[in-house]
Design a protein around this motif. Structure first.
Motif, PDB file in Angstrom:
ATOM      1  N   LYS A 160       8.379  74.112  24.074  1.00  0.00           N
ATOM      2  CA  LYS A 160       9.080  73.927  25.342  1.00  0.00           C
ATOM      3  C   LYS A 160      10.560  73.595  25.147  1.00  0.00           C
ATOM      4  O   LYS A 160      11.413  74.068  25.893  1.00  0.00           O
ATOM      5  N   ASN A 161      10.859  72.753  24.165  1.00  0.00           N
ATOM      6  CA  ASN A 161      12.221  72.225  23.987  1.00  0.00           C
ATOM      7  C   ASN A 161      12.665  72.277  22.519  1.00  0.00           C
ATOM      8  O   ASN A 161      13.108  71.272  21.962  1.00  0.00           O
ATOM      9  N   ARG A 162      12.549  73.419  21.915  1.00  0.00           N
ATOM     10  CA  ARG A 162      12.855  73.550  20.477  1.00  0.00           C
ATOM     11  C   ARG A 162      14.283  73.120  20.147  1.00  0.00           C
ATOM     12  O   ARG A 162      14.552  72.524  19.107  1.00  0.00           O
ATOM     13  N   SER A 163      15.219  73.377  21.061  1.00  0.00           N
ATOM     14  CA  SER A 163      16.640  73.076  20.821  1.00  0.00           C
ATOM     15  C   SER A 163      16.919  71.570  20.741  1.00  0.00           C
ATOM     16  O   SER A 163      17.974  71.165  20.252  1.00  0.00           O
ATOM     17  N   HIS A 164      15.985  70.746  21.206  1.00  0.00           N
ATOM     18  CA  HIS A 164      16.184  69.292  21.168  1.00  0.00           C
ATOM     19  C   HIS A 164      16.128  68.745  19.740  1.00  0.00           C
ATOM     20  O   HIS A 164      16.650  67.673  19.473  1.00  0.00           O
ATOM     21  N   TYR A 165      15.452  69.489  18.855  1.00  0.00           N
ATOM     22  CA  TYR A 165      15.183  69.003  17.509  1.00  0.00           C
ATOM     23  C   TYR A 165      16.279  69.411  16.522  1.00  0.00           C
ATOM     24  O   TYR A 165      16.937  70.427  16.696  1.00  0.00           O
ATOM     25  N   SER A 166      16.423  68.596  15.471  1.00  0.00           N
ATOM     26  CA  SER A 166      17.350  68.927  14.382  1.00  0.00           C
ATOM     27  C   SER A 166      16.714  70.009  13.505  1.00  0.00           C
ATOM     28  O   SER A 166      15.693  70.605  13.878  1.00  0.00           O
ATOM     29  N   PHE A 167      17.237  70.186  12.303  1.00  0.00           N
ATOM     30  CA  PHE A 167      16.699  71.174  11.360  1.00  0.00           C
ATOM     31  C   PHE A 167      15.230  70.915  11.028  1.00  0.00           C
ATOM     32  O   PHE A 167      14.528  71.789  10.523  1.00  0.00           O
ATOM     33  N   LEU A 168      14.730  69.715  11.347  1.00  0.00           N
ATOM     34  CA  LEU A 168      13.338  69.370  11.041  1.00  0.00           C
ATOM     35  C   LEU A 168      12.337  70.244  11.806  1.00  0.00           C
ATOM     36  O   LEU A 168      11.170  70.304  11.440  1.00  0.00           O
ATOM     37  N   LYS A 169      12.819  70.912  12.873  1.00  0.00           N
ATOM     38  CA  LYS A 169      11.909  71.791  13.640  1.00  0.00           C
ATOM     39  C   LYS A 169      11.321  72.892  12.762  1.00  0.00           C
ATOM     40  O   LYS A 169      10.216  73.367  13.002  1.00  0.00           O
ATOM     41  N   TYR A 170      12.067  73.269  11.705  1.00  0.00           N
ATOM     42  CA  TYR A 170      11.596  74.340  10.817  1.00  0.00           C
ATOM     43  C   TYR A 170      10.428  73.895   9.943  1.00  0.00           C
ATOM     44  O   TYR A 170       9.732  74.717   9.358  1.00  0.00           O
ATOM     45  N   PHE A 171      10.203  72.581   9.858  1.00  0.00           N
ATOM     46  CA  PHE A 171       9.113  72.062   9.031  1.00  0.00           C
ATOM     47  C   PHE A 171       7.822  71.862   9.821  1.00  0.00           C
ATOM     48  O   PHE A 171       6.783  71.569   9.239  1.00  0.00           O
ATOM     49  N   GLY A 172       7.910  71.968  11.168  1.00  0.00           N
ATOM     50  CA  GLY A 172       6.716  71.912  12.000  1.00  0.00           C
ATOM     51  C   GLY A 172       6.304  70.513  12.438  1.00  0.00           C
ATOM     52  O   GLY A 172       6.843  69.511  11.959  1.00  0.00           O
ATOM     53  N   TYR A 207      13.197  59.973  17.404  1.00  0.00           N
ATOM     54  CA  TYR A 207      14.157  60.155  18.504  1.00  0.00           C
ATOM     55  C   TYR A 207      14.826  61.520  18.456  1.00  0.00           C
ATOM     56  O   TYR A 207      15.273  61.965  17.394  1.00  0.00           O
ATOM     57  N   ASN A 208      14.876  62.168  19.607  1.00  0.00           N
ATOM     58  CA  ASN A 208      15.791  63.301  19.830  1.00  0.00           C
ATOM     59  C   ASN A 208      16.935  62.763  20.671  1.00  0.00           C
ATOM     60  O   ASN A 208      16.707  62.200  21.747  1.00  0.00           O
ATOM     61  N   THR A 209      18.161  62.896  20.189  1.00  0.00           N
ATOM     62  CA  THR A 209      19.298  62.271  20.859  1.00  0.00           C
ATOM     63  C   THR A 209      20.343  63.288  21.302  1.00  0.00           C
ATOM     64  O   THR A 209      20.353  64.429  20.824  1.00  0.00           O
ATOM     65  N   LEU A 210      21.207  62.859  22.226  1.00  0.00           N
ATOM     66  CA  LEU A 210      22.267  63.704  22.801  1.00  0.00           C
ATOM     67  C   LEU A 210      21.717  65.038  23.291  1.00  0.00           C
ATOM     68  O   LEU A 210      22.200  66.108  22.950  1.00  0.00           O
ATOM     69  N   VAL A 211      20.662  64.933  24.115  1.00  0.00           N
ATOM     70  CA  VAL A 211      20.012  66.122  24.678  1.00  0.00           C
ATOM     71  C   VAL A 211      20.484  66.297  26.120  1.00  0.00           C
ATOM     72  O   VAL A 211      20.324  65.389  26.937  1.00  0.00           O
ATOM     73  N   PRO A 212      21.096  67.458  26.479  1.00  0.00           N
ATOM     74  CA  PRO A 212      21.482  67.666  27.885  1.00  0.00           C
ATOM     75  C   PRO A 212      20.240  67.915  28.746  1.00  0.00           C
ATOM     76  O   PRO A 212      19.377  68.709  28.382  1.00  0.00           O
ATOM     77  N   CYS A 213      20.149  67.211  29.874  1.00  0.00           N
ATOM     78  CA  CYS A 213      18.988  67.364  30.760  1.00  0.00           C
ATOM     79  C   CYS A 213      19.391  67.001  32.186  1.00  0.00           C
ATOM     80  O   CYS A 213      19.848  65.883  32.430  1.00  0.00           O
ATOM     81  N   ASN A 214      19.239  67.916  33.111  1.00  0.00           N
ATOM     82  CA  ASN A 214      19.575  67.677  34.533  1.00  0.00           C
ATOM     83  C   ASN A 214      20.986  67.115  34.723  1.00  0.00           C
ATOM     84  O   ASN A 214      21.202  66.206  35.523  1.00  0.00           O
ATOM     85  N   GLY A 215      21.920  67.620  33.972  1.00  0.00           N
ATOM     86  CA  GLY A 215      23.311  67.204  34.127  1.00  0.00           C
ATOM     87  C   GLY A 215      23.658  65.874  33.480  1.00  0.00           C
ATOM     88  O   GLY A 215      24.772  65.376  33.640  1.00  0.00           O
ATOM     89  N   ARG A 216      22.702  65.265  32.761  1.00  0.00           N
ATOM     90  CA  ARG A 216      22.947  64.009  32.044  1.00  0.00           C
ATOM     91  C   ARG A 216      22.639  64.198  30.565  1.00  0.00           C
ATOM     92  O   ARG A 216      21.871  65.088  30.189  1.00  0.00           O
ATOM     93  N   LYS A 259      16.711  56.990   9.655  1.00  0.00           N
ATOM     94  CA  LYS A 259      15.989  58.181  10.108  1.00  0.00           C
ATOM     95  C   LYS A 259      16.835  59.053  11.041  1.00  0.00           C
ATOM     96  O   LYS A 259      16.622  60.259  11.136  1.00  0.00           O
ATOM     97  N   THR A 260      17.795  58.415  11.749  1.00  0.00           N
ATOM     98  CA  THR A 260      18.619  59.142  12.725  1.00  0.00           C
ATOM     99  C   THR A 260      19.346  60.329  12.088  1.00  0.00           C
ATOM    100  O   THR A 260      19.526  61.365  12.723  1.00  0.00           O
ATOM    101  N   ILE A 261      19.755  60.169  10.837  1.00  0.00           N
ATOM    102  CA  ILE A 261      20.470  61.250  10.142  1.00  0.00           C
ATOM    103  C   ILE A 261      19.579  62.483  10.051  1.00  0.00           C
ATOM    104  O   ILE A 261      20.043  63.618  10.197  1.00  0.00           O
ATOM    105  N   LEU A 262      18.274  62.267   9.851  1.00  0.00           N
ATOM    106  CA  LEU A 262      17.329  63.386   9.777  1.00  0.00           C
ATOM    107  C   LEU A 262      16.955  63.905  11.158  1.00  0.00           C
ATOM    108  O   LEU A 262      16.981  65.109  11.409  1.00  0.00           O
ATOM    109  N   THR A 263      16.617  62.985  12.067  1.00  0.00           N
ATOM    110  CA  THR A 263      16.083  63.404  13.364  1.00  0.00           C
ATOM    111  C   THR A 263      17.151  63.944  14.309  1.00  0.00           C
ATOM    112  O   THR A 263      16.860  64.777  15.168  1.00  0.00           O
TER     113      THR A 263
END
Length: 323
Positions: free
Chosen positions: A53-65, A81-90, A293-297
């Motif tokens: 649904k929201n693949r773009s929210h994830y960092s490069f870790l999405k490629y690992f499943g 955490y997925n951070t700095l994600v645009p959603c409904n104008g926020r 962990k933030t550096i990875l996520t």
């Protein structure tokens, strides 16, 4: 919530994007990032659906499943955490935690990471009928009051109590040295006294050591600071905190049980300080791992952007205090 998979046992929003804060956070208002935590029963399945649904929210870790994402989630405080994600104008940030990890933290203060968030006012968005989770949420608030009583003097104001409670999860957090406004606890409490009252009024009304005059908006407390009174409170603290206090006081090689050591602490004039040190020990280790962990996520670019925003807020707070 419509943007995310719906299998949530609990979802809540927190922080300056939801509740008004004094200081630099207040200036941004609508521009503040909205922070969320989602508790899920099965992280692998939830991340699998969210990746669709929201693949773009994830960092490069999405490629690992989803399995690898879940194993990284389990480190530190058990949040991904997925951070700095645009959603409904926020801009939003959302953390995923398993229901079992959340319940464990609420009952035992294993990391005090999400339990600490839930000791302050949050906006509950959805909650299922999990009776163990409900009991854990109440237990966490009672534990916060008990810990605060041990660290406060015999008499104190209602605001003093909420300041002590709000500060629990910041004790020992290295981000308070670099990255957070030093007046953060005061900025959280002062504009939100009614929200704290709503959260704690039932517990305080049932507390024999407190006369809670809710209709006057006033609390009159006289805490039993005798060794017997303090021992009763120490025995009511969450398990992890008791263990931390024990390891602080008990010299290596001495094999004494927890009850015996807590009785010694109850007689110590610095009992409140020992409790504070125990809490700091829990928070310090979980906050370091979670931030690493933030550096990875988040990925390198988002991590830098997020850190710069935190530093900006901290600097604004410091400049306000010195001007």
């Amino acid at each position: 919530l419509a943007h995310f998979p719906q299998e949530l046992s609990l979802a809540f929003a927190y922080g300056s994007g939801v509740f008004r804060q004094a200081g630099s956070a207040a200036e941004h208002g609508e521009n503040n990032m909205l922070d969320f935590v989602f508790a899920v029963d099965d992280s692998v399945t939830w991340h699998m659906m969210n990746l669709l649904k929201n693949r773009s929210h994830y960092s490069f870790l999405k490629y690992f499943g989803p399995k690898q994402i879940t194993s990284i989630q389990s480190c530190g405080a058990g949040l991904y955490y997925n951070t700095l994600v645009p959603c409904n104008g926020r801009m939003i940030k959302y953390g995923i935690i398993t229901t079992d990890t959340l319940i464990d933290d609420l009952f035992h203060w294993k990391t005090l990471y999400v339990a600490g968030r839930l000791q302050k006012p949050v906006k509950i968005l959805t909650q299922n009928e999990n009776s163990k989770l409900q009991a854990a949420l109440v237990s966490n608030l009672k534990s916060a009051v008990t810990a605060a009583f041990l660290m406060l003097p015999e008499s104190f104001s209602e605001e003093d109590l909420y300041m002590q409670i709000a500060g629990l999860s910041y004790s020992g957090d290295f981000r308070m040295i670099i990255g957070e406004d030093k007046s953060k606890v005061q900025n959280i409490v002062k504009p939100n006294i009614p929200h704290f009252q709503k959260l704690y009024s039932n517990i305080l009304q049932d507390c024999p050591q407190v006369v809670y005059k809710h209709h006057l908006g006033r609390l009159e407390a006289s805490i039993d600071k005798s060794p017997e009174g303090q021992f009763t409170q120490l025995m009511a603290l969450p398990k992890t905190l008791q263990q931390k206090i024990t390891s602080l006081v008990n010299p290596p090689g001495k094999n004494r049980d927890v009850e015996e050591i807590l009785l010694q602490v109850a007689h110590d004039p610095d009992c409140g300080f020992v409790v504070h040190q125990g809490i700091s020990g829990i928070v310090r280790s979980s906050s370091i791992v979670q931030s690493a962990k933030t550096i990875l996520t988040a990925g390198a670019k988002k991590s830098v952007t997020y850190s710069m925003k935190k530093l900006y807020k901290m600097t604004k707070g410091w400049l306000r205090k010195t001007s």
